[in-house]
Write a protein that holds these residues in place. Structure first.
Motif, PDB file in Angstrom:
ATOM      1  N   CYS A  90       0.804  -1.228   0.000  1.00 58.94           N
ATOM      2  CA  CYS A  90       0.000   0.000   0.000  1.00 58.94           C
ATOM      3  C   CYS A  90       0.832   1.271   0.000  1.00 58.94           C
ATOM      4  O   CYS A  90       0.331   2.337  -0.345  1.00 58.94           O
ATOM      5  N   GLN A  91       2.063   1.213   0.445  1.00 59.00           N
ATOM      6  CA  GLN A  91       2.979   2.363   0.496  1.00 59.00           C
ATOM      7  C   GLN A  91       2.702   3.345   1.638  1.00 59.00           C
ATOM      8  O   GLN A  91       3.463   4.282   1.829  1.00 59.00           O
ATOM      9  N   THR A  92       1.610   3.168   2.382  1.00 57.94           N
ATOM     10  CA  THR A  92       1.288   4.164   3.408  1.00 57.94           C
ATOM     11  C   THR A  92       1.107   3.598   4.814  1.00 57.94           C
ATOM     12  O   THR A  92       1.006   4.367   5.767  1.00 57.94           O
ATOM     13  N   CYS A  93       1.054   2.276   5.000  1.00 58.52           N
ATOM     14  CA  CYS A  93       0.856   1.722   6.347  1.00 58.52           C
ATOM     15  C   CYS A  93       2.184   1.780   7.117  1.00 58.52           C
ATOM     16  O   CYS A  93       3.235   2.055   6.540  1.00 58.52           O
ATOM     17  N   CYS A  96       4.973  -0.370   5.472  1.00 60.16           N
ATOM     18  CA  CYS A  96       5.469   0.207   4.216  1.00 60.16           C
ATOM     19  C   CYS A  96       6.321   1.441   4.503  1.00 60.16           C
ATOM     20  O   CYS A  96       7.365   1.643   3.884  1.00 60.16           O
ATOM     21  N   CYS A 104       3.366  -5.419   4.715  1.00 62.62           N
ATOM     22  CA  CYS A 104       2.289  -4.427   4.558  1.00 62.62           C
ATOM     23  C   CYS A 104       1.051  -4.893   5.321  1.00 62.62           C
ATOM     24  O   CYS A 104       0.668  -6.058   5.247  1.00 62.62           O
ATOM     25  N   HIS A 105       0.427  -3.969   6.052  1.00 60.27           N
ATOM     26  CA  HIS A 105      -0.780  -4.327   6.811  1.00 60.27           C
ATOM     27  C   HIS A 105      -1.889  -4.805   5.885  1.00 60.27           C
ATOM     28  O   HIS A 105      -2.811  -5.483   6.327  1.00 60.27           O
TER      29      HIS A 105
HETATM   30 ZN   LIG Z   1       1.433  -1.138   3.477  1.00 58.95          ZN
END
Ligand SMILES: [Zn+2]
Ligand SMILES: [Zn+2]
Length: 368
Positions: A90-93, A96, A104-105
């Motif tokens: 996701c790049q944002t959890c 990440c 990644c969550h």
């Molecule tokens: Zn993530």
């Protein structure tokens, strides 16, 4: 546009080659023409439904291909670029953001559900949705829709023959190599045991040799794989049969190994991974165990031995950085993964699966 894809209708049923309709890429998507796709054991395990994923679905998650069309929000790639594909994240959890994208969550949703995060799919058959986005790619097909996140540019100096072999970098090879380089980190002169000499195990063996391990024991039930493992860097091969194979492994490691890696996800084998360790040894494991799988552990032995047991996803690798690293090792002759590759036309996917299960082929690669 119409594409060709291998469709899994339902778990337990044979897959079939079909024509499907693919939407144009959304702003954050690219359409990639698949040049080659590795076949990974996670694909094979999906045929028996280890995860609750809806069907019909297109599997395949070790893709190499050429970008054909890009959405308006794509900045890093343009049509004609060659890419390798890896897992999505996701790049944002928190994972990440702390450079641990394989944890990644939202890893399950991004890689196994066969849909975009908003629940839609870009593939259809007679107006009915067909699931894809498997590991953010679904490459048992002529084309796939991917995000920038999990596309890795292929350096210009890589020739086409090698390019066709690179798909497995995105899963099996980075899993085995990353388990050694990023997690278990054997020191020069130390001993390593690799349980299971499939593609993941072979990658781990090549990595252990590159790191300077001086005792590298490959273990498998197929003798031909042990021969190849020894050509790739194992110092010993142990056939896992008879009563004394665990004792033989320990003896080769001077009583106990510094590091072990189980690539089979079978609890009995994983237990061997712990048993063969010496004091302060570290055992890692990878692979798709069925939900609910449990492991009886000798707690006293683990505590008194100071042993570590660590689950590993995708070799803890951030593919964008790690795959170029593996390519540089390959260029120096330190990661000769091409020795285990065999090509099959996409239509012969069943033969590739059969050869993988029998041990005849270590890493099948399908060519659409
Ligand atoms: Zn993530
Ligand atoms: Zn895989």
């Amino acid at each position: 546009m119409n594409i060709t894809a291998v469709v899994l209708e339902q778990a337990g049923a044979p897959m079939r080659l079909q024509t499907l309709h693919m939407q144009d890429p959304r702003p954050d998507e690219m359409r990639v023409r698949v040049v080659a796709s590795g076949l990974c054991h996670t694909d094979i395990s999906m045929l028996k439904r280890p995860f609750p994923v809806d069907q019909p679905i297109v599997l395949g998650h070790e893709g190499a291909g050429v970008v054909e069309a890009v959405g308006a929000a794509i900045g890093r790639f343009k049509p004609g670029d060659r890419v390798l594909l890896s897992y999505n994240h996701c790049q944002t959890c928190p994972s990440c953001l702390s450079h641990a994208p394989s944890y990644c969550h939202y890893f399950f949703g991004r890689n196994f559900l066969g849909q975009r995060p908003d629940g839609t799919t870009g593939l259809a058959r007679q107006g009915q949705p067909v699931r894809h986005h498997f590991f953010g790619q679904s490459t048992f097909a002529s084309h796939c829709l991917v995000n920038e996140t999990n596309a890795i540019p292929v350096p210009e100096h890589i020739d086409h023959e090698l390019f066709k072999m690179l798909g497995p970098m995105g899963c099996g090879l980075q899993t085995g190599a990353g388990a050694m380089f990023n997690v278990l980190r054997p020191e020069p002169g130390q001993s390593v045991v690799v349980l299971g000499s499939g593609a993941v195990g072979m990658a781990a063996i090549m990595a252990a040799r590159a790191m300077g391990a001086t005792t590298i024991v490959a273990v498998d039930r197929v003798a031909s794989r042990l021969d190849l493992a020894q050509e790739l860097g194992a110092t010993h091969g142990v056939l896992a049969n008879g009563d004394d194979w665990v004792a033989r492994i320990k003896a080769l490691c001077g009583g106990g190994a510094h590091v072990s890696l189980d690539t089979t996800a079978h609890p009995e084998v994983l237990r061997v991974g712990l048993e063969v360790l010496g004091p302060l040894g570290r055992c890692g494991f990878v692979g798709g165990a069925a939900p609910g799988t449990t492991l009886p552990v000798d707690v006293r032995d683990m505590m008194l031995g100071g042993k570590t047991l660590r689950g590993i996803v995708e070799g803890d690798a951030n593919a964008q950085a790690f795959i170029p690293q593996l390519l540089r090792l390959h260029a120096r002759g330190l990661f000769p993964f091409e020795r285990m590759v065999r090509f099959y036309p996409l239509a012969d996917f069943q033969q590739a699966i059969d050869d993988s299960l029998s041990g005849l082929t270590v890493k099948p690669i399908l060519l659409p």
